[in-house]
Design an enzyme around this catalytic site. Structure first.
Site, PDB file in Angstrom:
ATOM      1  CD  GLN A 285      -6.631 -14.161  -7.025  1.00 53.52           C
ATOM      2  OE1 GLN A 285      -7.232 -13.088  -6.912  1.00 53.52           O
ATOM      3  NE2 GLN A 285      -5.641 -14.319  -7.880  1.00 53.52           N
TER       4      GLN A 285
ATOM      5  CG  HIS B 235      -4.577 -12.622  -3.909  1.00 57.83           C
ATOM      6  ND1 HIS B 235      -5.661 -11.809  -3.742  1.00 57.83           N
ATOM      7  CD2 HIS B 235      -3.547 -11.769  -4.115  1.00 57.83           C
ATOM      8  CE1 HIS B 235      -5.317 -10.538  -3.854  1.00 57.83           C
ATOM      9  NE2 HIS B 235      -4.032 -10.487  -4.072  1.00 57.83           N
TER      10      HIS B 235
ATOM     11  CG  PHE C 243      -0.255 -11.787  -9.361  1.00 57.33           C
ATOM     12  CD1 PHE C 243      -0.689 -10.860  -8.433  1.00 57.33           C
ATOM     13  CD2 PHE C 243      -0.743 -13.091  -9.264  1.00 57.33           C
ATOM     14  CE1 PHE C 243      -1.587 -11.220  -7.429  1.00 57.33           C
ATOM     15  CE2 PHE C 243      -1.636 -13.458  -8.270  1.00 57.33           C
ATOM     16  CZ  PHE C 243      -2.055 -12.520  -7.345  1.00 57.33           C
TER      17      PHE C 243
ATOM     18  CG  HIS D  35       1.617  -6.777  -6.079  1.00 62.06           C
ATOM     19  ND1 HIS D  35       1.579  -5.432  -5.787  1.00 62.06           N
ATOM     20  CD2 HIS D  35       0.639  -7.345  -5.327  1.00 62.06           C
ATOM     21  CE1 HIS D  35       0.612  -5.200  -4.907  1.00 62.06           C
ATOM     22  NE2 HIS D  35       0.028  -6.350  -4.608  1.00 62.06           N
ATOM     23  CD  GLU D  36       0.241 -11.009  -3.800  1.00 59.70           C
ATOM     24  OE1 GLU D  36       0.199 -11.386  -2.620  1.00 59.70           O
ATOM     25  OE2 GLU D  36      -0.493 -10.088  -4.225  1.00 59.70           O
TER      26      GLU D  36
ATOM     27  CE  LYS E 227      -0.085  -4.789  -0.057  1.00 67.00           C
ATOM     28  NZ  LYS E 227      -1.404  -4.591  -0.660  1.00 67.00           N
ATOM     29  CG  HIS E 228       1.779  -9.656   0.738  1.00 68.58           C
ATOM     30  ND1 HIS E 228       1.039  -8.966   1.666  1.00 68.58           N
ATOM     31  CD2 HIS E 228       1.144  -9.474  -0.443  1.00 68.58           C
ATOM     32  CE1 HIS E 228      -0.002  -8.392   1.067  1.00 68.58           C
ATOM     33  NE2 HIS E 228       0.040  -8.682  -0.220  1.00 68.58           N
TER      34      HIS E 228
HETATM   35  O1  U2P Z   1      -8.296  -6.878   0.557  1.00 70.80           O
HETATM   36  C1  U2P Z   1      -7.807  -5.978  -0.378  1.00 70.80           C
HETATM   37  C2  U2P Z   1      -6.300  -6.100  -0.515  1.00 70.80           C
HETATM   38  O2  U2P Z   1      -5.658  -5.828   0.742  1.00 70.80           O
HETATM   39  C3  U2P Z   1      -4.489  -6.637   0.876  1.00 70.80           C
HETATM   40  N1  U2P Z   1      -4.615  -7.486   2.107  1.00 70.80           N
HETATM   41  C4  U2P Z   1      -5.836  -7.834   2.583  1.00 70.80           C
HETATM   42  C5  U2P Z   1      -5.943  -8.600   3.745  1.00 70.80           C
HETATM   43  C6  U2P Z   1      -4.777  -9.013   4.415  1.00 70.80           C
HETATM   44  O3  U2P Z   1      -4.807  -9.707   5.424  1.00 70.80           O
HETATM   45  N2  U2P Z   1      -3.557  -8.638   3.894  1.00 70.80           N
HETATM   46  C7  U2P Z   1      -3.448  -7.895   2.747  1.00 70.80           C
HETATM   47  O4  U2P Z   1      -2.365  -7.582   2.301  1.00 70.80           O
HETATM   48  C8  U2P Z   1      -4.372  -7.469  -0.380  1.00 70.80           C
HETATM   49  O5  U2P Z   1      -3.520  -6.762  -1.238  1.00 70.80           O
HETATM   50  P1  U2P Z   1      -2.669  -7.359  -2.463  1.00 70.80           P
HETATM   51  O6  U2P Z   1      -1.807  -8.475  -1.980  1.00 70.80           O
HETATM   52  O7  U2P Z   1      -3.645  -7.818  -3.467  1.00 70.80           O
HETATM   53  O8  U2P Z   1      -1.893  -6.179  -2.915  1.00 70.80           O
HETATM   54  C9  U2P Z   1      -5.834  -7.486  -0.861  1.00 70.80           C
HETATM   55  O9  U2P Z   1      -5.994  -7.755  -2.214  1.00 70.80           O
END
Ligand code: U2P
Length: 277
Positions: free
Chosen positions: A46, A76, A130, A133-134, A137-138
């Site tokens: 970001q 991010h 934050f 969350h990351e 979620k990811h």
């Molecule tokens: O782009 C808006 C939100 O969608 C999630 N995102 C976007 C592109 C990608 O390749 N993968 C993905 O997860 C992001 O969500 P966040 O991690 O913020 O919850 C991004 O902010």
């Protein structure tokens, strides 16, 4: 007596597991099929100058509210993505634990700060920092490359330092300066040349909001998907114009502020007493 306690403990664990709250790992969220393995990673960065320009409220956890403005790209997230422009999310029920990444805390504060005040939603337990969350979620979808939380944050930081976008731009002759405009094609080419893959850039009103670097599963640079391929995941308003800006912002309050603070946007008279240095 000991036996009674043991039985009670087993029953509690069983009840928690049955409710999906217990020490269960490596499973999909209740009611969902396990999600298929991802194709590549996007390290999403970001530009605080763009995000912090719209900060209206300050609190200690918001990186935008430090006395020294953040003048570098911050992280991010490290996102596992699919080649069709979609991505898996919230794959395993392994909750974030701050203790596991304490050795990285200083670096995370500096290079992976939240740029907002509100706590983010987490997959399994409501709200959290934050980083929670990351990770939930990811990070939980990053197997088999990432095995656990510490490794998720370590890999993200390693990639961030190894491929320093701010440095790539300056050594390519793009000195970041407030108010200056840069040709989008020049920024993309400079990064492509230094990094070895095409970045994805997301804008907000002509200013860079995010810049993403992509990696294969061996963590080698690769091209990100172009926005036309991503099925509208980057909306039209997020598209970048031909000339883009990397603005600087003026921080609203001093470092280490405590509590929620109303800024000059809401009240022109803010008591000096609530600014803590
Ligand atoms: O782009 C808006 C939100 O969608 C999630 N995102 C976007 C592109 C990608 O390749 N993968 C993905 O997860 C992001 O969500 P966040 O991690 O913020 O919850 C991004 O902010």
């Amino acid at each position: 007596m000991a036996t009674t306690r043991k039985v009670a403990c087993v029953l509690v664990v069983w009840a928690l597991v049955a409710a999906g709250l217990g020490p269960v790992s490596a499973r999909a969220p209740l009611g969902r099929k396990p999600q298929r393995e991802f194709d590549y990673f996007a390290l999403s960065l970001q530009w605080p100058g763009t995000i912090c320009a719209s900060t209206r409220h300050c609190c200690a956890s918001n990186g935008c509210c430090r006395s020294e403005p953040l003048q570098w790209f911050t992280i991010h997230g490290l996102w596992p993505d699919y080649d069709d422009g979609t991505w898996p999310a919230c794959c395993r029920r392994t909750q974030f634990e701050m203790d596991k990444i304490l050795p990285l805390k200083d670096m995370l504060d500096k290079y992976w700060p939240s740029l907002y005040c509100s706590s983010s939603s987490t997959c399994f337990s409501g709200k959290g920092p934050f980083w929670a969350h990351e990770w939930e979620k990811h990070g939980t979808c990053s197997a088999p490359v990432v095995q656990d939380e510490l490794q998720y944050f370590t890999i993200a930081l390693d990639l961030y330092f190894k491929y320093n976008v701010t440095e790539m731009l300056s050594s390519g002759g793009i000195q970041i300066s407030n108010g200056k405009e840069y040709a989008l094609s020049e920024v993309i080419d400079t990064i492509k040349h230094a990094f070895g893959g095409s970045p994805q850039i997301v804008c907000k009103r002509g200013s860079v909001e995010e810049l993403r670097l992509c990696f294969d599963k061996e963590l080698k640079p690769r091209d990100c998907l172009t926005t036309s391929l991503t099925n509208g995941s980057v909306s039209r308003t997020k598209h970048c114009p031909q000339y883009i800006k990397l603005p600087k912002y003026d921080p609203l309050v001093l470092a280490n502020s405590t509590g929620e603070i109303m800024t000059q946007f809401d009240h022109f008279e803010v008591s000096a007493a609530i600014y803590t240095a």
